[in-house]
Design an enzyme around this catalytic site. Structure first.
Site, PDB file in Angstrom:
ATOM      1  N   TYR A  77      20.944  -8.768   3.432  1.00  0.00           N
ATOM      2  CA  TYR A  77      21.332  -8.698   2.010  1.00  0.00           C
ATOM      3  C   TYR A  77      20.241  -8.085   1.137  1.00  0.00           C
ATOM      4  O   TYR A  77      20.516  -7.516   0.079  1.00  0.00           O
ATOM      5  CB  TYR A  77      21.754 -10.080   1.487  1.00  0.00           C
ATOM      6  N   TYR A  93      20.112 -12.303 -10.596  1.00  0.00           N
ATOM      7  CA  TYR A  93      19.068 -13.046  -9.886  1.00  0.00           C
ATOM      8  C   TYR A  93      18.072 -12.151  -9.171  1.00  0.00           C
ATOM      9  O   TYR A  93      17.174 -12.637  -8.500  1.00  0.00           O
ATOM     10  CB  TYR A  93      19.703 -13.980  -8.835  1.00  0.00           C
ATOM     11  N   GLU A 153       2.946  15.813  -5.602  1.00  0.00           N
ATOM     12  CA  GLU A 153       4.339  15.395  -5.797  1.00  0.00           C
ATOM     13  C   GLU A 153       4.668  15.134  -7.268  1.00  0.00           C
ATOM     14  O   GLU A 153       5.642  14.450  -7.582  1.00  0.00           O
ATOM     15  CB  GLU A 153       4.649  14.138  -4.970  1.00  0.00           C
ATOM     16  N   HIS A 207       3.915   6.403   2.476  1.00  0.00           N
ATOM     17  CA  HIS A 207       4.311   6.743   3.850  1.00  0.00           C
ATOM     18  C   HIS A 207       4.216   5.484   4.713  1.00  0.00           C
ATOM     19  O   HIS A 207       3.593   5.503   5.767  1.00  0.00           O
ATOM     20  CB  HIS A 207       3.391   7.824   4.416  1.00  0.00           C
ATOM     21  N   HIS A 233       9.228  12.188   6.157  1.00  0.00           N
ATOM     22  CA  HIS A 233       8.167  12.095   5.152  1.00  0.00           C
ATOM     23  C   HIS A 233       7.770  10.650   4.843  1.00  0.00           C
ATOM     24  O   HIS A 233       6.661  10.249   5.185  1.00  0.00           O
ATOM     25  CB  HIS A 233       8.639  12.832   3.884  1.00  0.00           C
TER      26      HIS A 233
HETATM   27 ZN   LIG Z   1       4.270  11.886   0.549  1.00  0.00          ZN
END
Ligand SMILES: [Zn+2]
Length: 219
Positions: A116, A211, A76, A97, A158
């Site tokens: 939130y 914050y 990747e 993953h 993925h």
């Molecule tokens: Zn991956």
């Protein structure tokens, strides 16, 4: 190699071990990168965290080149490279993953404004990047586009990906994304979440500008 590079290599190994210890990842599937000037340091392909050594972290140059005599970078690497190149505010990328994020990603769901802390991803939802084959330029492009102005996203069929100004921040965001994914998944089992309204999410995002780091609990 200077001290900065040596420190970053060690920190990348620590982040991989932390992901493993915290259940964010299994085997050799996660990958982590950090900006090093014009270059990038990234985890190698096919090495599980327990066997990972700082010397095996791969330095990928700005032209997408790496030393021929060492390990190959994660498949990747294009995704990491595209994010670091396109986002001067980002110095670190964490991809994993983690289970609940991956469950939602496989169901084709983004995470809406049901809590939130969804705002740690930089918006009122945690978006879902469209699917493309792992390691492809198409996946890198899809993830870069989805993450425009955001700190995290799910990746269809993925997993998930998080960004930050530091490795510790990117890891903390990935951990929070997994927590939010688990909570959302839980609410779906009992009729679905009660969403916060857009005005409240705007207020939260404004607060996070000042914050946010304290709210995250830096690691
Ligand atoms: Zn991956």
């Amino acid at each position: 190699m200077d001290a900065r590079e040596a420190d970053l290599r060690e920190e990348i190994v620590r982040v991989m071990l932390a992901m493993d210890a915290r259940g964010l990842n299994r085997g050799a599937s996660g990958n982590v990168s950090a900006r090093l000037g014009e270059a990038m340091l990234i985890t190698p392909t096919g090495i599980i965290p327990a066997d990972l050594d700082a010397s095996q972290i791969v330095r990928v140059g700005p032209g997408g080149d790496w030393p021929a005599d060492g390990p190959r970078p994660s498949s990747e690497w294009r995704m990491h490279e595209g994010l670091l190149r396109g986002r001067p505010d980002v110095n670190a990328v964490v991809h994993c993953h983690s289970r609940h994020a991956t469950i939602l990603a496989c169901a084709g769901r983004d995470i809406p404004s049901m809590h939130y802390m969804v705002a740690v991803a930089g918006g009122s939802s945690i978006p879902l990047a469209p699917y493309a084959t792992f390691g492809s330029k198409a996946l890198a492009d899809a993830v870069v586009e989805t993450l425009a102005g955001r700190n995290a996203a799910l990746m269809a069929n993925h997993g998930q990906i998080a960004l930050g100004p530091s490795l510790s921040r990117a890891l903390a965001i990935a951990e929070e994304v997994e927590e939010q994914a688990a909570v959302y998944w839980g609410t779906l089992a009992i009729g679905g979440p009660n969403l916060l309204d857009p005005e409240e999410m705007t207020r939260v995002l404004e607060r996070f500008k000042t914050y946010g780091q304290q709210a995250m609990g830096e690691v």
